[in-house]
Design an enzyme around this catalytic site. Sequence first.
Site, short mmCIF file in Angstrom:
data_model
loop_
_atom_site.label_atom_id
_atom_site.label_comp_id
_atom_site.label_asym_id
_atom_site.label_seq_id
_atom_site.Cartn_x
_atom_site.Cartn_y
_atom_site.Cartn_z
N ASN A 192 0.86 -1.18 0.00
CA ASN A 192 0.00 0.00 0.00
C ASN A 192 0.90 1.24 0.00
O ASN A 192 2.13 1.12 -0.03
CB ASN A 192 -0.98 -0.01 1.19
CG ASN A 192 -0.27 -0.07 2.54
OD1 ASN A 192 0.84 0.44 2.71
ND2 ASN A 192 -0.92 -0.70 3.52
N GLU B 291 3.41 1.40 2.94
CA GLU B 291 4.44 0.37 2.80
C GLU B 291 5.40 0.69 1.67
O GLU B 291 6.61 0.43 1.77
CB GLU B 291 3.79 -0.99 2.57
CG GLU B 291 3.04 -1.52 3.78
CD GLU B 291 2.13 -2.69 3.45
OE1 GLU B 291 1.74 -3.42 4.38
OE2 GLU B 291 1.80 -2.88 2.26
N ASP C 21 -5.44 -8.63 0.87
CA ASP C 21 -5.44 -10.07 0.55
C ASP C 21 -6.22 -10.32 -0.74
O ASP C 21 -5.82 -11.11 -1.60
CB ASP C 21 -6.09 -10.87 1.68
CG ASP C 21 -5.34 -10.74 2.99
OD1 ASP C 21 -4.16 -10.35 2.97
OD2 ASP C 21 -5.94 -11.03 4.04
#
Length: 343
Positions: A213, A216, A293
């Site tokens: 993201n 990150e 996920d």
Amino acid sequence: MNGKSAKNLTAARVQQLLDGARRARVLVIGDVMLDQFLWGRVARLSPEAPVPIVEFERESFMPGGAANVSRNLADLRAKTRIAGIIGRDESGRHLKRLLSGQQIDCARLVTVNDRPTSIKTRIVAHQQQVVRVDRETRRDLEARLTRRLLAAFETDAAEVDAVIVCDYGKGVVTQMLLDGLKAVCRKRGLWLSLDPKPVHRLNWEGFSLITPNRKEAFELAGMEDPSAGQRPSDPLEDDSLLAVTSKLLVELHPALLLITLGEQGMLLCERGRDPFHIPTVAREVFDVSGAGDTVIASFTLAIASGASPLEAAIFSNHAAGVVVGKVGTATTTPEELLASFHR
């Protein structure tokens, strides 16, 4: 790809990819968890402290972490296998039952005595998460267990089309595991996707796909995000974000870099090409738990089903748009995904 925003896939093409997904074989390996949800309602504050009292109504369990990635694949009808570590405890047995019930192959889940199964307990009231409690072990997995996972993977490698590595910083994903996976995938030409956790400092080079993201991505690049909540509405005009993508493409040289941007959608990046922005299609956002996920699972599955990178990004963007409209750790079905494209 070019620097423009993405156009949509046709529903007919999505149906082709979903048909291909039924034949795709994907292995998920990494940190598996059990997600526990305690559902209730709040009617008053505690007299003991300024906190809400949640009146318990029901309890539910879902596969979490790498197990949730495998659940996303299975709900899109892919042939799914999972590899990882669970404890010799009721939580591990419960997780295995949940996965087996969704026709996920659990033969590569290794049960150990000295590592409890990771559990995340979320307390939810009035469709809103109140607090989360984590019970877990974060120490690196012993080399002998890593070798056991790699030996099982080498046996499986001829029978899968793609591999997803899920690192949640719980210790199963080590440099030894990454190096072993990359060596086998390179030898066999297998697609290898990674959801990295920057807090877990490893060598992330040479993957087919990495899916950080925004936060990150900046951490992986070792750069500060100067936006402080005030950033351009168009990610293609966000100079700091574009600098991060350039640095990650050069330093980590993935085949593809997909940065998820919440309400701004996604940015698909490839060396030698301008980044491509895919705006979000989410109509309502109730819970972002597990949305990452869904992205890595659906993107990888689309690639394994014959999609181009841009098609896979649009496919996964719609899948994420469906799951954030649900409460709790959720997935999407082929029918829901098709309906999203029809809208």
